[in-house]
Design a protein around this motif. Structure first.
Motif, PDB file in Angstrom:
ATOM      1  N   ARG A  85      18.364 -62.853  49.828  1.00  0.00           N
ATOM      2  CA  ARG A  85      16.947 -63.162  50.069  1.00  0.00           C
ATOM      3  C   ARG A  85      16.250 -63.566  48.781  1.00  0.00           C
ATOM      4  O   ARG A  85      15.457 -64.518  48.745  1.00  0.00           O
ATOM      5  CB  ARG A  85      16.239 -61.941  50.674  1.00  0.00           C
ATOM      6  N   LEU A  86      16.548 -62.857  47.696  1.00  0.00           N
ATOM      7  CA  LEU A  86      15.860 -63.103  46.435  1.00  0.00           C
ATOM      8  C   LEU A  86      16.380 -64.331  45.690  1.00  0.00           C
ATOM      9  O   LEU A  86      15.603 -65.055  45.056  1.00  0.00           O
ATOM     10  CB  LEU A  86      15.994 -61.872  45.523  1.00  0.00           C
ATOM     11  N   PHE A  87      17.696 -64.583  45.771  1.00  0.00           N
ATOM     12  CA  PHE A  87      18.285 -65.576  44.873  1.00  0.00           C
ATOM     13  C   PHE A  87      18.982 -66.747  45.561  1.00  0.00           C
ATOM     14  O   PHE A  87      19.260 -67.750  44.907  1.00  0.00           O
ATOM     15  CB  PHE A  87      19.288 -64.894  43.937  1.00  0.00           C
ATOM     16  N   ILE A  88      19.268 -66.635  46.845  1.00  0.00           N
ATOM     17  CA  ILE A  88      20.054 -67.675  47.504  1.00  0.00           C
ATOM     18  C   ILE A  88      19.259 -68.425  48.566  1.00  0.00           C
ATOM     19  O   ILE A  88      19.230 -69.650  48.603  1.00  0.00           O
ATOM     20  CB  ILE A  88      21.328 -67.077  48.145  1.00  0.00           C
ATOM     21  N   GLY A  89      18.615 -67.769  49.464  1.00  0.00           N
ATOM     22  CA  GLY A  89      17.956 -68.413  50.593  1.00  0.00           C
ATOM     23  C   GLY A  89      18.792 -68.269  51.851  1.00  0.00           C
ATOM     24  O   GLY A  89      19.650 -67.405  51.921  1.00  0.00           O
ATOM     25  N   PRO A  90      18.571 -69.106  52.867  1.00  0.00           N
ATOM     26  CA  PRO A  90      17.855 -70.391  52.844  1.00  0.00           C
ATOM     27  C   PRO A  90      16.336 -70.297  52.909  1.00  0.00           C
ATOM     28  O   PRO A  90      15.660 -71.305  52.689  1.00  0.00           O
ATOM     29  CB  PRO A  90      18.385 -71.095  54.097  1.00  0.00           C
ATOM     30  N   ALA A  91      15.784 -69.137  53.228  1.00  0.00           N
ATOM     31  CA  ALA A  91      14.325 -69.016  53.271  1.00  0.00           C
ATOM     32  C   ALA A  91      13.754 -69.178  51.861  1.00  0.00           C
ATOM     33  O   ALA A  91      14.466 -69.033  50.860  1.00  0.00           O
ATOM     34  CB  ALA A  91      13.924 -67.667  53.856  1.00  0.00           C
ATOM     35  N   ALA A  92      12.467 -69.477  51.791  1.00  0.00           N
ATOM     36  CA  ALA A  92      11.812 -69.626  50.485  1.00  0.00           C
ATOM     37  C   ALA A  92      11.943 -68.336  49.684  1.00  0.00           C
ATOM     38  O   ALA A  92      11.741 -67.233  50.212  1.00  0.00           O
ATOM     39  CB  ALA A  92      10.343 -69.974  50.683  1.00  0.00           C
ATOM     40  N   LYS A  93      12.302 -68.454  48.423  1.00  0.00           N
ATOM     41  CA  LYS A  93      12.487 -67.284  47.571  1.00  0.00           C
ATOM     42  C   LYS A  93      11.130 -66.746  47.130  1.00  0.00           C
ATOM     43  O   LYS A  93      10.274 -67.505  46.685  1.00  0.00           O
ATOM     44  CB  LYS A  93      13.334 -67.647  46.360  1.00  0.00           C
TER      45      LYS A  93
END
Length: 214
Positions: A85-93
């Motif tokens: 969630r913090l470093f990869i995504g795909p959602a906006a970080k």
């Protein structure tokens, strides 16, 4: 080089080598499994007294959070998904790990500050430490590079930190700590911030801070 300077450089290298991989490596898929396991087995109270550049109480708090976050092991879904969630995504970080996102007017990856870092590295004859496509101003890459420079090119360390790391690191790491929902990454962000600020103080670096656009 005198012994005190050598000790400071070794401590800077230790900070970069220890913390950098945690920003770069997935707890499950990455190559930092041994580092995660070592942290999980750490005596946080004892290690806090040895952690360089950071007040013992703060180091104890931050290392304690990191160890707490690893209590269920590196296969813990909460840990793995928090990294992604913090470093990869795909959602906006919530707190992107690249410097130009904060210092470029357009808040873009590969912005002007990234290009400036790339040009500086080229001028110094410093090649990337890996061959992936991650922008050079990723916080994890910068920490690992900081360690390499401390050991191999200490004469350019001050400029590297003053011009390309400390300009944005505290701003980003503060946002990352606030965004983290898993204690490991909250502690990591806080410890990295305190360590870099401690290094700045130890080296008496004066930094010109840019305007932040995020």
């Amino acid at each position: 080089m005198d012994e005190n300077k050598e000790a400071v450089l070794e401590s800077i290298a230790f900070v970069g080598e220890t913390l950098g991989p945690f920003f770069l490596q997935d707890p499950v898929k990455g190559d930092a499994g041994a580092a995660f396991e070592a942290l999980a087995a750490l005596d946080a109270d004892a290690a806090a007294g040895e952690w360089p550049f950071v007040d013992t109480d703060e180091a104890q708090r931050d290392l304690g959070l990191m160890k707490e976050g690893l209590a269920k092991g590196t296969m813990d879904d909460d840990l793995v998904w928090e990294y992604r969630r913090l470093f990869i995504g795909p959602a906006a970080k919530p707190a992107p790990p690249w410097g130009s996102v904060y210092t470029d007017r357009e808040c873009v990856v590969f912005g002007e500050s990234t290009l400036a870092l790339r040009a500086w590295m080229r001028e110094q004859g410093i090649q990337r430490l890996d061959d992936d496509k991650t922008p050079e101003d990723h916080i994890g890459l910068l920490l690992v590079l900081m360690a390499w420079i401390a050991r191999n090119r200490p004469e350019v360390l001050d400029d590297f930190l003053r011009l390309h790391v400390l300009t944005w690191s505290s701003h980003f790491l503060e946002q990352l700590a606030a965004a983290a929902e898993q204690p490991f990454y909250q502690g990591l962000a806080q410890l990295a911030k305190a360590s870099l600020e401690g290094i700045q103080s130890a080296l008496a670096l004066e930094v010109s801070y840019p305007r932040y656009y995020r």
